[in-house]
Design an enzyme around this catalytic site. Structure first.
Site, PDB file in Angstrom:
ATOM      1  N   GLU A  59       0.826  -1.213   0.000  1.00 31.52           N
ATOM      2  CA  GLU A  59       0.000   0.000   0.000  1.00 31.52           C
ATOM      3  C   GLU A  59       0.860   1.263   0.000  1.00 31.52           C
ATOM      4  O   GLU A  59       0.429   2.316  -0.448  1.00 31.52           O
ATOM      5  CB  GLU A  59      -0.930   0.017   1.223  1.00 31.52           C
ATOM      6  CG  GLU A  59      -2.052  -0.997   1.177  1.00 31.52           C
ATOM      7  CD  GLU A  59      -2.953  -0.903   2.401  1.00 31.52           C
ATOM      8  OE1 GLU A  59      -4.148  -1.130   2.258  1.00 31.52           O
ATOM      9  OE2 GLU A  59      -2.453  -0.599   3.499  1.00 31.52           O
ATOM     10  N   ASP A  63      -0.214   4.143   8.873  1.00 33.16           N
ATOM     11  CA  ASP A  63      -1.401   4.251   9.714  1.00 33.16           C
ATOM     12  C   ASP A  63      -1.024   4.769  11.090  1.00 33.16           C
ATOM     13  O   ASP A  63       0.041   4.434  11.629  1.00 33.16           O
ATOM     14  CB  ASP A  63      -2.066   2.887   9.890  1.00 33.16           C
ATOM     15  CG  ASP A  63      -2.915   2.480   8.702  1.00 33.16           C
ATOM     16  OD1 ASP A  63      -2.642   2.968   7.588  1.00 33.16           O
ATOM     17  OD2 ASP A  63      -3.833   1.669   8.885  1.00 33.16           O
ATOM     18  N   CYS A  88     -11.043   2.516  11.873  1.00 31.79           N
ATOM     19  CA  CYS A  88     -11.313   1.079  11.981  1.00 31.79           C
ATOM     20  C   CYS A  88     -10.791   0.556  13.317  1.00 31.79           C
ATOM     21  O   CYS A  88      -9.877   1.123  13.916  1.00 31.79           O
ATOM     22  CB  CYS A  88     -10.632   0.312  10.845  1.00 31.79           C
ATOM     23  SG  CYS A  88     -11.183   0.790   9.184  1.00 31.79           S
ATOM     24  N   TYR A 116     -13.250  -6.541   6.129  1.00 31.33           N
ATOM     25  CA  TYR A 116     -14.246  -5.637   6.697  1.00 31.33           C
ATOM     26  C   TYR A 116     -15.456  -6.413   7.221  1.00 31.33           C
ATOM     27  O   TYR A 116     -15.913  -7.366   6.593  1.00 31.33           O
ATOM     28  CB  TYR A 116     -14.723  -4.640   5.647  1.00 31.33           C
ATOM     29  CG  TYR A 116     -13.680  -3.650   5.206  1.00 31.33           C
ATOM     30  CD1 TYR A 116     -13.480  -2.462   5.904  1.00 31.33           C
ATOM     31  CD2 TYR A 116     -12.889  -3.905   4.083  1.00 31.33           C
ATOM     32  CE1 TYR A 116     -12.516  -1.551   5.489  1.00 31.33           C
ATOM     33  CE2 TYR A 116     -11.921  -2.999   3.672  1.00 31.33           C
ATOM     34  CZ  TYR A 116     -11.743  -1.821   4.376  1.00 31.33           C
ATOM     35  OH  TYR A 116     -10.787  -0.924   3.961  1.00 31.33           O
ATOM     36  N   ASP A 121     -22.245   0.560  16.211  1.00 32.13           N
ATOM     37  CA  ASP A 121     -22.209   1.639  17.202  1.00 32.13           C
ATOM     38  C   ASP A 121     -22.525   1.037  18.562  1.00 32.13           C
ATOM     39  O   ASP A 121     -23.346   0.108  18.662  1.00 32.13           O
ATOM     40  CB  ASP A 121     -23.257   2.721  16.917  1.00 32.13           C
ATOM     41  CG  ASP A 121     -22.909   3.612  15.744  1.00 32.13           C
ATOM     42  OD1 ASP A 121     -21.717   3.749  15.428  1.00 32.13           O
ATOM     43  OD2 ASP A 121     -23.848   4.175  15.138  1.00 32.13           O
ATOM     44  N   HIS A 157     -21.037   3.388  12.857  1.00 30.57           N
ATOM     45  CA  HIS A 157     -19.996   4.287  12.358  1.00 30.57           C
ATOM     46  C   HIS A 157     -18.581   3.834  12.710  1.00 30.57           C
ATOM     47  O   HIS A 157     -17.617   4.477  12.292  1.00 30.57           O
ATOM     48  CB  HIS A 157     -20.227   5.693  12.902  1.00 30.57           C
ATOM     49  CG  HIS A 157     -21.542   6.275  12.460  1.00 30.57           C
ATOM     50  ND1 HIS A 157     -22.726   5.984  13.111  1.00 30.57           N
ATOM     51  CD2 HIS A 157     -21.854   7.096  11.426  1.00 30.57           C
ATOM     52  CE1 HIS A 157     -23.721   6.624  12.514  1.00 30.57           C
ATOM     53  NE2 HIS A 157     -23.232   7.294  11.488  1.00 30.57           N
ATOM     54  N   HIS A 174      -1.751  -3.715   8.231  1.00 29.64           N
ATOM     55  CA  HIS A 174      -1.893  -2.884   9.418  1.00 29.64           C
ATOM     56  C   HIS A 174      -2.890  -3.490  10.410  1.00 29.64           C
ATOM     57  O   HIS A 174      -2.753  -3.304  11.622  1.00 29.64           O
ATOM     58  CB  HIS A 174      -2.358  -1.480   9.013  1.00 29.64           C
ATOM     59  CG  HIS A 174      -1.312  -0.674   8.311  1.00 29.64           C
ATOM     60  ND1 HIS A 174      -1.266  -0.555   6.939  1.00 29.64           N
ATOM     61  CD2 HIS A 174      -0.259   0.032   8.784  1.00 29.64           C
ATOM     62  CE1 HIS A 174      -0.244   0.208   6.605  1.00 29.64           C
ATOM     63  NE2 HIS A 174       0.381   0.578   7.704  1.00 29.64           N
ATOM     64  N   GLU A 195      -5.588   5.595   8.254  1.00 25.51           N
ATOM     65  CA  GLU A 195      -4.521   5.990   7.355  1.00 25.51           C
ATOM     66  C   GLU A 195      -4.190   7.475   7.500  1.00 25.51           C
ATOM     67  O   GLU A 195      -5.084   8.321   7.580  1.00 25.51           O
ATOM     68  CB  GLU A 195      -4.886   5.716   5.895  1.00 25.51           C
ATOM     69  CG  GLU A 195      -5.239   4.279   5.597  1.00 25.51           C
ATOM     70  CD  GLU A 195      -6.729   4.001   5.752  1.00 25.51           C
ATOM     71  OE1 GLU A 195      -7.435   4.820   6.393  1.00 25.51           O
ATOM     72  OE2 GLU A 195      -7.192   2.974   5.233  1.00 25.51           O
TER      73      GLU A 195
END
Length: 241
Positions: A59, A63, A88, A116, A121, A157, A174, A195
């Site tokens: 990449e 991070d 994240c 992912y 929340d 979120h 990461h 990031e």
């Protein structure tokens, strides 16, 4: 809203560090140098942010990483300000199963197979979920073993990521680096990451290795690479592969 005093004691929010007199006088940039893993883990254990870079051939990004149990509202606000804002939290697969947090899609087509999950929340003491307070509280509660699946609403979120078993020895990402750092520091395996972007860049471009180094210098943060972390684990763990 949960009062700031209810978040755990932690290192203060980073502040800018004045450049050394010699650097300031001649305008030169400091020589590129990574911190040792030992230095980084000691700072991480106290609740400091680390800058962690991956391979330039991967990449080529850096991070900001902090242990979830060390997050505060002020630190989350600082992280949002200096990053892409797509915060994240990295968790082991068994913890995600305990919380019944499922994968975002059945077939992962993301280039680097970042795992992912469905966003969440924390249900109590939050409002819309997007504020620094709400995201900090959600991250903290995701890291606590006493939290239950019904304590979280879906979608939300905060973006959980599933770390691969074996950490950076199995996948040099990461996600895995953050969980490895937590374990090396004797903390709960839950790392908050985002990031870095180039400061004052009108296009919001991602920060590359040298940008990350200058940021770390400006804010007095330790910076290490995933390669260093992999080498450290291989050298210190029996049977490291």
């Amino acid at each position: 809203m949960v009062a700031a005093s209810e978040f755990p004691p932690s290192a203060p929010v980073p502040t800018r560090v004045p450049p050394p007199a010699a650097i300031k006088a001649n305008g030169a940039s400091p020589a590129f140098k990574l911190s040792s893993v030992e230095e980084a883990v000691a700072a991480f254990q106290k609740g400091e942010f680390l800058v962690v870079v991956d391979d330039e051939s991967r990449e080529n990004e850096g991070d900001l990483i902090i242990a979830a149990e060390k997050i505060t509202v002020e630190k989350m606000a600082w992280l949002i300000k200096h990053s892409s804002g797509y915060i994240c939290i990295c968790l082991p697969a068994d913890r995600l199963r305990e919380l019944d947090i499922r994968m975002m899609v059945e077939e992962n087509q993301e280039k680097h197979k970042t795992a992912y999950t469905v966003t969440v929340d924390y249900k109590y003491g939050t409002t819309t979920g997007i504020s620094a307070h709400d995201r900090a509280l959600t991250a903290l509660k995701l890291s606590e073993s006493s939290s239950k699946p019904e304590d979280f609403t879906r979608p939300g979120h905060m973006v959980p990521l599933r770390a691969v078993d074996g950490g950076v020895l199995a996948r040099r990402g990461h996600t895995e680096a953050s969980v490895d750092l937590c374990r090396l520091a004797g903390l709960r395996p839950a790392g908050v990451i985002c990031e870095l972007v180039k400061p004052d860049d009108p296009y919001g471009s991602m920060a590359r290795r040298d940008d990350c180094f200058h940021f770390a210098q400006d804010w007095g943060l330790h910076m290490i690479s995933i390669e260093q972390l992999e080498d450290f684990r291989k050298a210190t763990e029996k049977g490291g592969q």
